[in-house]
Design a protein around this motif. Structure first.
Motif, short mmCIF file in Angstrom:
data_model
loop_
_atom_site.label_atom_id
_atom_site.label_comp_id
_atom_site.label_asym_id
_atom_site.label_seq_id
_atom_site.Cartn_x
_atom_site.Cartn_y
_atom_site.Cartn_z
N LEU A 193 0.83 -1.20 0.00
CA LEU A 193 0.00 0.00 0.00
C LEU A 193 0.87 1.26 0.00
CD1 LEU A 193 -2.85 1.16 0.03
CD2 LEU A 193 -2.81 0.99 2.52
N THR A 194 1.95 1.25 0.79
CA THR A 194 2.88 2.38 0.82
C THR A 194 3.53 2.57 -0.54
OG1 THR A 194 3.33 2.13 3.18
CG2 THR A 194 4.98 3.30 1.88
N LEU A 195 3.96 1.47 -1.15
CA LEU A 195 4.56 1.56 -2.48
C LEU A 195 3.58 2.14 -3.49
CD1 LEU A 195 6.50 -1.82 -2.61
CD2 LEU A 195 7.44 0.47 -2.19
N SER B 218 4.01 5.66 -5.64
CA SER B 218 3.84 5.70 -7.10
C SER B 218 2.74 6.66 -7.51
CB SER B 218 3.54 4.30 -7.65
OG SER B 218 4.63 3.44 -7.47
N ASP B 219 1.62 6.64 -6.80
CA ASP B 219 0.50 7.54 -7.10
C ASP B 219 0.89 9.00 -6.89
OD1 ASP B 219 -1.08 5.35 -7.74
OD2 ASP B 219 -2.19 5.38 -5.83
N THR C 85 6.40 2.70 -11.28
CA THR C 85 6.37 1.60 -10.31
C THR C 85 7.34 1.89 -9.17
OG1 THR C 85 8.07 0.37 -11.51
CG2 THR C 85 5.78 -0.15 -12.03
N SER C 86 7.01 1.38 -8.00
CA SER C 86 7.88 1.50 -6.84
C SER C 86 8.13 0.12 -6.26
CB SER C 86 7.23 2.40 -5.77
OG SER C 86 7.07 3.71 -6.24
N LYS C 87 9.35 -0.08 -5.80
CA LYS C 87 9.68 -1.35 -5.15
C LYS C 87 10.74 -1.11 -4.08
CE LYS C 87 13.05 -2.80 -8.65
NZ LYS C 87 13.40 -3.86 -9.60
N LEU D 59 5.59 9.06 4.76
CA LEU D 59 6.07 8.01 3.87
C LEU D 59 7.58 8.10 3.73
CD1 LEU D 59 3.46 8.55 1.00
CD2 LEU D 59 3.43 6.73 2.72
N ASP D 60 8.21 6.98 3.44
CA ASP D 60 9.64 6.99 3.16
C ASP D 60 9.87 7.66 1.82
OD1 ASP D 60 10.58 5.60 5.49
OD2 ASP D 60 9.67 3.80 4.64
N GLN D 61 10.96 8.39 1.72
CA GLN D 61 11.28 9.11 0.50
C GLN D 61 11.86 8.16 -0.55
OE1 GLN D 61 13.69 12.59 1.66
NE2 GLN D 61 13.04 12.09 3.73
N PRO D 62 11.38 8.24 -1.78
CA PRO D 62 11.89 7.34 -2.80
C PRO D 62 13.12 7.91 -3.52
CG PRO D 62 10.11 8.62 -3.72
CD PRO D 62 10.23 9.01 -2.26
N VAL D 63 13.88 7.01 -4.09
CA VAL D 63 14.89 7.37 -5.08
C VAL D 63 14.18 7.22 -6.41
CG1 VAL D 63 17.06 6.68 -6.15
CG2 VAL D 63 16.80 6.53 -3.66
N ILE D 64 14.15 8.29 -7.20
CA ILE D 64 13.41 8.27 -8.46
C ILE D 64 14.39 8.13 -9.62
CG2 ILE D 64 11.78 9.49 -9.95
CD1 ILE D 64 10.88 11.04 -7.42
N VAL D 65 14.13 7.16 -10.49
CA VAL D 65 14.94 6.95 -11.68
C VAL D 65 14.04 7.04 -12.90
CG1 VAL D 65 16.68 5.56 -10.49
CG2 VAL D 65 14.75 4.44 -11.59
#
Length: 96
Positions: free
Chosen positions: A6-8, A12-13, A34-36, A81-87
């Motif tokens: 759900l967090t992922l 992504s959203d 997508t997030s993983k 939320l945890d901060q993502p690394v975006i590629v």
């Protein structure tokens, strides 16, 4: 880090909803986001969010991408939320 599907999905959203402010949809067609969870070299887990763009877009501007990453980081912090690394990848770079 105990990150749920759900967090992922939320990350992504969030990226999907905010990205058009930085990469105009008429110039940058987003194919998929997508997030993983990945594990770093120090065994810490982190969220990797991949933005797949259709080929043929203008060159990505590093300053714009950095501003977007900071924007997303701030929104994630506000939402707990945890901060993502975006590629970013082109569709042609993704194996079928």
């Amino acid at each position: 880090m105990a990150v749920s599907d759900l967090t992922l999905s939320h990350v992504s959203d969030l990226v999907s909803s905010e990205l058009p402010q930085y990469l105009p949809p008429d110039a940058f067609i987003v194919s998929e986001i997508t997030s993983k969870i990945l594990t770093g070299s120090d065994d810490d887990e982190y969220i990797k969010t991949r933005v797949i763009l259709e080929d043929g877009h203008p060159k990505l501007d590093g300053h714009t991408l950095n501003r977007f990453s900071l924007h997303i980081s701030n929104l994630c912090i506000e939402r707990g939320l945890d901060q993502p690394v975006i590629v970013y990848s082109n569709r042609s770079e993704i194996p079928v």
